[in-house]
Design an enzyme around this catalytic site. Structure first.
Site, short mmCIF file in Angstrom:
data_model
loop_
_atom_site.label_atom_id
_atom_site.label_comp_id
_atom_site.label_asym_id
_atom_site.label_seq_id
_atom_site.Cartn_x
_atom_site.Cartn_y
_atom_site.Cartn_z
N ALA A 112 -122.90 34.24 34.47
CA ALA A 112 -123.24 33.55 34.66
C ALA A 112 -122.58 33.77 36.28
CB ALA A 112 -122.52 31.79 34.98
N HIS A 113 -123.21 32.64 37.29
CA HIS A 113 -123.07 33.65 38.83
C HIS A 113 -120.68 32.81 39.12
CE1 HIS A 113 -123.70 28.64 39.64
NE2 HIS A 113 -122.49 28.97 39.15
N ASN A 114 -120.49 34.10 40.14
CA ASN A 114 -119.15 33.98 40.46
C ASN A 114 -117.83 34.10 39.12
OD1 ASN A 114 -120.52 31.58 42.57
ND2 ASN A 114 -119.44 33.08 43.46
N GLN B 49 -128.51 30.47 45.46
CA GLN B 49 -127.63 31.02 44.84
C GLN B 49 -128.22 32.46 46.02
OE1 GLN B 49 -125.99 30.81 42.37
NE2 GLN B 49 -126.60 28.38 42.72
#
Lengths: 351, 351, 351
Positions: free
Chosen positions: C239-241, C198
């Site tokens: 969560a990511h993004n 990531q």
């Protein structure tokens, strides 16, 4: 902080067929839309094929079929997403831990720490613990008595392992995770709860990942068991004596109640809850926020819950739903009454 | 790491009637199916009676009625599960904390730590805090200003108490729990949120257990209150000004919104959510993942949610449910029309 | 530990019209029902107007209209709740952190810590991090490489920032929060999950608050982005993004899946879950425990789930709901059959 890798080296690393200049320098990764002239991108989802035309990337990881119409530099591979996964680690800005044991760490005299391991500031490692080769134990980690961490593990700062947690090789544990907490075990006598000591441990396989603030409780008697290759996202709760089969993945906020067994290659979407003492077979997919109240014996996808509506409509639906039993009875009565007045009616009104 | 206790000693400790050799040595606990010849087992759930026949345990805790047909050694008790709970602590491999204050701990000069307490490595204890007799404060704990921890408490490594948290006797707090965090208090003015200082504290009774990564927020004005004997599992959220009655238990992942009051002897299953500012009376049981949107004034069991289905069927159900209001209206219309053509029909179609 | 402020000073601080003695001393805050003669109270919710009559408070913050019938001392303001929010900080017993760097903290030589910042015991600050003016970093915090914390920030004890997390001014982060964890990114190849590094970071705006044990994952490629004035309660998973617009607030236990974008001024109640890769427009309100499975393009309130019922009734409802598709088909068939025997019937049975 950016790595620089030549396209030719990348092709070799990935086993890709290079179409373009092997000397071109790559310094990072980005999506097809956002990639600049020094960044590598990838095309995995056919939906994004339309972005190839205007893509500014230094090169794109793609399949042979997609490479045909693409005029830019390309790394042709069988599985672009997997190749992207492999390449991503080359460009990871995550700092590599300093080798050795930080002078502030507190390590029991009889703990065994491999000389190639890295132990961060203020880490505590208790009696009889064993830290394998190449393991990183982040700052503020607590490694309880007799724990074992296999070679190549990586523990973020502030991970807690209670005593008797055994972890395989190459396991990644994110910050705030707690492994081996005392499960919810109480005997009720005359309305008062009496604690049951949780004398089991936790057994975690190889290549497992455990997310931020996830909790895995120790077993009440035998161990709680997490299989090889299992991936647990953030904020998950795994109760005592749960068993999770190899390569099963769970998204965030899942809760698994005590003694439930989950098969191999299952996928649980976010917010799913499972009651205790049930069995889920292999290859089950459970959609988000589903409440699983009984065992599942057939592979496949399962769901519960209701679809979102504007709140005003939802209030009507929810009120009606409370009367659904009455509605069903009225339909049956209507069918009977209509059957009485239409020829041959009753024959088709049931089941 | 295993304790060894003779069966006669166990019988005396539990007040059990021993049937068998008092000299037999017991080194651990296990289920009826898994127990070996040096392990104690128990029969609490009649469903497991079938495992008695082949049981290899050194001895079994059971009721007099079950002892009759059992040929092995037995400890006959009134409540085998409760006796198992009591016996479990004898075989708990949990390390006992070293006495005294670890030299790395940082303790405010005016904090009071009982000489019999144990303070772990890197613990921080702030001004005016009072740590009672026999308390264990694990490594990496933070005990805020003016906190009080009553005698016999046990805090796992890495527990945070903000300032002004008062805790009764024999309270157990698992790793990652945070007590006294600043609740979600904001005043909205023209679309912008303004923080409200949370000036209350947290008051926790005796014999409470708080699970891994559970959060109990401090009060906005008065204290958040957790009664005696309350058991909170992992990953629970208790918002500001919540009050929880004595001996209420909550399974993992429950969320209680601000200012809600819960009675005594309630049980909330996993994933239950309660809105704010409601009252739940004593002796209420709420099943897993139920959404509680209003007060409950009658003891009993309550539920919400839908049953799990294969995803394809669920999609149909969910789509139909959005039209349930329309369905109800059509049933009513049908009843009217059928009433028009059948004798005496309308009389029975309502209500 | 109580502040003492005269009523006249309070009036000046709040820009309120004082009705009463400017010399009266105020030492704390309480509700209308609980306030004693040295405490300030407030009337914001008209529902509580009935408590004014017997109110024992030293003074009450209220609107001009409510002041008319009130005989006690008053601070007349336009928005009593907002004024209470402002006044609350004057009476906050939260200890102010000692200035400077605690001698036990471990700070990389090339990290920049403003001289006015406060760094707590056992904090770790890694290479290249920058801590702004007046920032408080609590005990046991971990600040990863190259992180930036803007002026006036307050981090409770035990907050983890992974590397490359950039935070604006006046940001509050509660204990146990983890910012920048490695999101759930894996490529599946033949049933085995392969980790994707990531490589993005986290970008957090000004005046953000992040609750206890909340997790905000770093971006897979680009950054995860939290806008200005966003308020996240406890136990939330981002969560990511994910991208969150300015001044959006989320109550506890919300989970947002990867790459979802949420607009400005939205409110998500407790336990809401959003799937990944969807867009929520500005000014959306989502009620508690709703499952959001698709984008929302119109402002307004949205819900899912079912109303709570006594468990016995709920079991019937849930069983019937699984047959709702069948019920709908039977209604349609009834309408057809009734249409055949009533004049003009079929014309109105559809639609």
């Amino acid at each position: 902080m950016t790595a620089t890798i030549r396209l030719g080296e990348l092709a070799e690393f990935l086993g890709a067929t290079l179409r373009g200049s092997p000397e071109k320098e790559i310094t990072g990764l980005a999506t097809l839309q956002e990639a600049g002239p020094a960044q590598l991108s990838f095309l995995a989802n056919p939906q994004y094929r339309k972005y190839l035309v205007d893509c500014q990337a230094a090169a794109v990881l793609l399949k042979a079929a997609d490479a045909e119409g693409f005029i830019g530099d390309a790394l042709v591979v069988a599985d672009p997403y997997l190749s992207y996964a492999k390449a991503s680690h080359l460009f990871d800005p995550k700092p590599k831990a300093a080798g050795g044991i930080h002078p502030s760490a507190v390590i029991a005299p009889d703990a065994q720490v491999d000389p190639s391991a890295s132990i961060g500031a203020f880490a505590v490692i208790e009696s009889g613990a064993r830290i394998g080769a190449g393991v990183t134990v982040g700052a503020h980690c607590f490694i309880g008595a007799r724990c074992e961490i296999g070679a190549g593990g990586w523990l973020a700062p502030r991970v807690t392992l209670y005593h008797d947690v055994r972890i395989g090789q190459r396991v990644v544990i994110q910050s705030g995770a707690v492994i081996g907490g005392e499960g919810f075990g109480f005997a009720n006598s005359k309305g008062v709860w009496h604690k049951i000591a949780q004398v089991g441990g936790v057994l975690i396989g190889d290549d497992v990942e455990i997310g931020v603030n996830t909790a895995v409780d120790r077993g009440a008697l035998a161990d709680t068991v997490i299989g090889n290759g299992v991936k647990l996202d953030n904020q998950i709760q795994i109760a005592h004596n749960v068993q999770i089969g190899d390569h099963t993945a769970m998204a965030a906020c899942v809760g698994i109640s005590g003694s439930t067994r989950i098969g191999k290659h299952c996928m649980l979407a976010g917010g799913v809850g499972l009651v205790g003492h049930i069995d889920i077979c292999d290859n089950v997919f459970i959609t988000g926020m589903t409440m699983v109240t009984h065992s599942i014996t057939e592979p496949g996808a399962y769901s519960s819950g209701t679809a979102m509506q504007p709140a005003a409509e939802w209030r009507k639906s929810a009120a009606r739903l409370r009367k659904i039993d009455d509605m069903a009875r009225r339909i049956k009565q209507l069918e009977k009454r209509v059957g009485d007045v239409t020829p041959g009616g009753n024959a088709s009104s049931e089941g």
